[in-house]
Design a protein around this motif. Structure first.
Motif, mmCIF file in Angstrom:
data_model
loop_
_atom_site.group_PDB
_atom_site.id
_atom_site.type_symbol
_atom_site.label_atom_id
_atom_site.label_comp_id
_atom_site.label_asym_id
_atom_site.label_seq_id
_atom_site.Cartn_x
_atom_site.Cartn_y
_atom_site.Cartn_z
ATOM 1 N N HIS A 151 45.720 -12.847 -58.875
ATOM 2 C CA HIS A 151 46.929 -12.894 -57.995
ATOM 3 C C HIS A 151 48.194 -13.099 -58.872
ATOM 4 N N ARG A 152 48.216 -13.285 -60.030
ATOM 5 C CA ARG A 152 49.120 -13.489 -61.146
ATOM 6 C C ARG A 152 49.934 -14.504 -60.939
ATOM 7 N N PHE A 153 48.904 -15.683 -60.580
ATOM 8 C CA PHE A 153 49.651 -17.177 -60.565
ATOM 9 C C PHE A 153 49.521 -17.814 -61.823
ATOM 10 N N PRO A 154 50.664 -18.494 -62.285
ATOM 11 C CA PRO A 154 50.456 -19.461 -63.506
ATOM 12 C C PRO A 154 49.331 -20.336 -63.512
ATOM 13 N N LEU A 155 48.639 -20.130 -64.554
ATOM 14 C CA LEU A 155 47.519 -21.112 -64.947
ATOM 15 C C LEU A 155 47.812 -22.658 -64.912
ATOM 16 N N LEU A 213 61.307 -12.679 -59.018
ATOM 17 C CA LEU A 213 60.799 -11.399 -59.125
ATOM 18 C C LEU A 213 59.172 -11.073 -59.473
ATOM 19 N N LEU A 214 58.738 -11.728 -60.311
ATOM 20 C CA LEU A 214 57.257 -11.469 -60.311
ATOM 21 C C LEU A 214 56.628 -12.137 -59.295
ATOM 22 N N GLY A 215 56.885 -13.096 -58.842
ATOM 23 C CA GLY A 215 56.206 -13.673 -57.567
ATOM 24 C C GLY A 215 56.414 -12.701 -56.252
ATOM 25 N N LEU A 216 57.461 -12.023 -56.320
ATOM 26 C CA LEU A 216 57.566 -11.361 -55.182
ATOM 27 C C LEU A 216 56.674 -9.932 -55.378
ATOM 28 N N GLN A 217 56.741 -9.619 -56.577
ATOM 29 C CA GLN A 217 55.844 -8.421 -56.758
ATOM 30 C C GLN A 217 54.432 -8.743 -56.736
ATOM 31 N N GLU A 219 55.822 -13.107 -69.348
ATOM 32 C CA GLU A 219 54.616 -13.881 -68.589
ATOM 33 C C GLU A 219 53.385 -13.984 -69.244
ATOM 34 N N ASN A 220 52.980 -12.699 -69.660
ATOM 35 C CA ASN A 220 51.531 -12.722 -70.249
ATOM 36 C C ASN A 220 51.619 -13.321 -71.378
ATOM 37 N N LEU A 221 52.833 -13.463 -72.198
ATOM 38 C CA LEU A 221 52.643 -14.325 -73.615
ATOM 39 C C LEU A 221 52.520 -15.589 -73.113
ATOM 40 N N SER A 222 53.258 -15.965 -72.151
ATOM 41 C CA SER A 222 53.330 -17.406 -71.776
ATOM 42 C C SER A 222 51.992 -17.896 -71.310
ATOM 43 N N GLU A 266 56.649 -20.946 -55.251
ATOM 44 C CA GLU A 266 55.279 -21.020 -55.914
ATOM 45 C C GLU A 266 54.498 -21.781 -54.938
ATOM 46 N N ARG A 267 54.658 -22.529 -53.925
ATOM 47 C CA ARG A 267 53.857 -23.015 -52.982
ATOM 48 C C ARG A 267 53.255 -22.215 -52.071
ATOM 49 N N LEU A 268 54.250 -21.119 -51.821
ATOM 50 C CA LEU A 268 53.989 -20.207 -50.815
ATOM 51 C C LEU A 268 52.552 -19.078 -51.310
#
Length: 479
Positions: free
Chosen positions: A389-393, A437-441, A178-181, A407-409
């Motif tokens: 918040h670790r939300f994808p840019l 899983l990353l979203g839940l974390q 995810e960080n690489l993405s 994602e909307r939540l």
């Protein structure tokens, strides 16, 4: 002896033609167990349908040397012979799963089997999966199910890959990717910014040459032609379009620079959540509240004052958990009792974040809050919030209605954290549904850091323990 499942050069497209999977090779032997994970929309369900023989490939082939039994995520409605009529979603899911485990198939394929199941149903499912002796492929985000696997097949936009190990190893690998993405996305933005600057220089050079040629022409033209040139409506409209284009380009550049600066920060970012007032009256009060549906009592005699406590509402499917939240937030009248609530002090996110299906993007909402202070640019503040918040840019720029429910939540919670006036209490209906899983974390980190009141409906005991709750209300059997 050939493998049970043999896949070569598999190509798979979405209904609209968007590529989902390209050139996939896969071997699955008898008795092997694999969990398939990935974000919503990357093609997990489509892949499982092809592996089950329920859908055609767009290239390559799939061969199975044994019997298959497939339980899809979306089940066709069914009716029961009982007077109650239609099965509930949880009852229907369990009946399909029971038939699957009784099938004795060589290969069992389950798509999100924990959907719609209550806590008792999920406990039953975990045991049934542990006892299943044949090959198994499961699509799931549920950590209780995933902890029983040590082979994971990750489906993503960048390609499919295999991860072997326990759940902790999987989480570490997912976070690294995810960080690489995020870094690739920031580099793409910067490349677009550089291209825009180059195009702007070329346009200015061409305009200077064009203006010089016009001056020479005007010197040979009569005065009327010169006057018509100045009054040209076409020039005025072109000027307006140029202003809009410059505004758009500058916004894109600002967002690119903000994304780059945010991703360059190596230290952990702290969540910036509003501080609720320390002394405030209850945001909602229920006095002997009850609710009925079709003549059946869901619950009765519930009295509570909702302040800054953390409350979990649990119970089996159909017990009235979502109905209680609707009453608590003032969206539904109770059958009995009295309700007082202040909607402006409550931040409510419905199941699947359906009340946030908006044309606006999350980035639009963050830029419109007016909470920026000092000299920090707005885009920097928005990018910092998203990263914390670790939300994808990339998802922040899309309309909220186009995001997946999970994602909307997450976007809804970020928007609530920046709302003015800030809500004292967050009310969330099944927030873990559809989260990867990353979203839940990330969601657990946000809710654990939130210092205001919290009311959450969930069947996930691990999730409730992670966020911390002060007390629970268990619904069921009309109590």
């Amino acid at each position: 002896m050939p493998s049970l499942l043999h896949v070569r050069g598999l190509d798979l497209d979405a209904p609209g033609g968007r590529p989902l999977v390209r050139g996939l090779d896969l071997e699955l032997g008898s008795g092997e167990r694999v969990a398939v994970i990935g974000r919503n929309g990357v093609g997990k369900s489509s892949l499982l349908q092809v592996l089950a023989g329920e859908a055609e490939t767009d290239g390559g082939f799939v061969r199975c040397h044994g019997t298959r039994h497939f339980v899809p995520q979306r089940l066709a409605p069914s009716t029961s012979p009982s007077p109650a009529g239609a099965y509930s979603a949880g009852e229907l899911r369990r009946r399909h799963l029971e038939r699957a485990f009784d099938s004795h198939a060589d290969l069992l394929l389950l798509d999100e089997p924990s959907d719609d199941l209550d806590a008792e149903g999920i406990d039953w499912l975990v045991v049934a999966l542990e006892r299943w002796p044949s090959a198994l492929v499961v699509v799931s985000h549920d950590r209780r199910l995933l902890s029983g696997f040590d082979n994971y097949f990750v489906v993503s936009e960048g390609g499919c890959h295999h991860v072997q190990g326990d759940l902790a190893s999987l989480m570490s690998e997912l976070e690294r990717r995810e960080n690489l993405s995020q870094q690739r996305y920031a580099r793409t933005l910067l490349q677009l910014e550089s291209r825009e600057r180059h195009d702007a220089r070329v346009r200015r050079r061409r305009q200077r040459k064009k203006n010089l040629g016009r001056l020479h022409e005007l010197g040979r033209c009569p005065s009327r032609a010169r006057l018509n040139e100045n009054r040209s409506y076409a020039q005025e409209s072109q000027g307006k379009r140029a202003v809009l284009q410059r505004t758009r380009i500058e916004a894109a550049r600002s967002w690119a620079r903000a994304s780059r600066r945010t991703l360059a920060v190596e230290l952990a970012l702290s969540l910036e959540l509003p501080e609720p007032p320390t002394h405030a009256p209850a945001a909602a009060e229920l006095d002997a509240v009850g609710a009925d549906i079709d003549g059946r009592c869901l619950f009765d005699g519930i009295s509570l004052r909702l302040g800054h406590e953390r409350l979990a509402i649990t119970g089996p499917n159909g017990a009235g958990k979502s109905t209680l939240l609707q009453i608590l937030t003032g969206n539904q009248r109770p059958s009995r009792g009295r309700v007082r609530c202040e909607p402006l002090r409550i931040g409510y996110v419905a199941q699947n974040a359906s009340n946030f299906c908006l044309k606006e993007s999350l980035l639009d909402q963050l830029l419109d809050t007016g909470r920026d202070t000092g000299d920090a640019p707005r885009f920097d503040d928005a990018a910092r919030q998203l990263q914390a918040h670790r939300f994808p840019l990339a998802l922040a720029e899309r309309p909220l209605y186009s995001l997946s429910p999970g994602e909307r939540l997450r976007a809804a919670l970020i928007a609530l954290s920046r709302r003015e006036p800030a809500p004292d209490v967050w009310v969330l209906d099944e927030p873990t549904g559809h989260l990867d899983l990353l979203g839940l974390q990330a969601l657990e980190a946000v809710l654990a850091a939130w210092r205001g009141g919290l009311v959450v409906v969930s069947h996930d005991a691990h999730f409730l323990e992670a966020i911390g709750v002060d007390r629970r209300i268990e619904l069921g059997a009309g109590r």
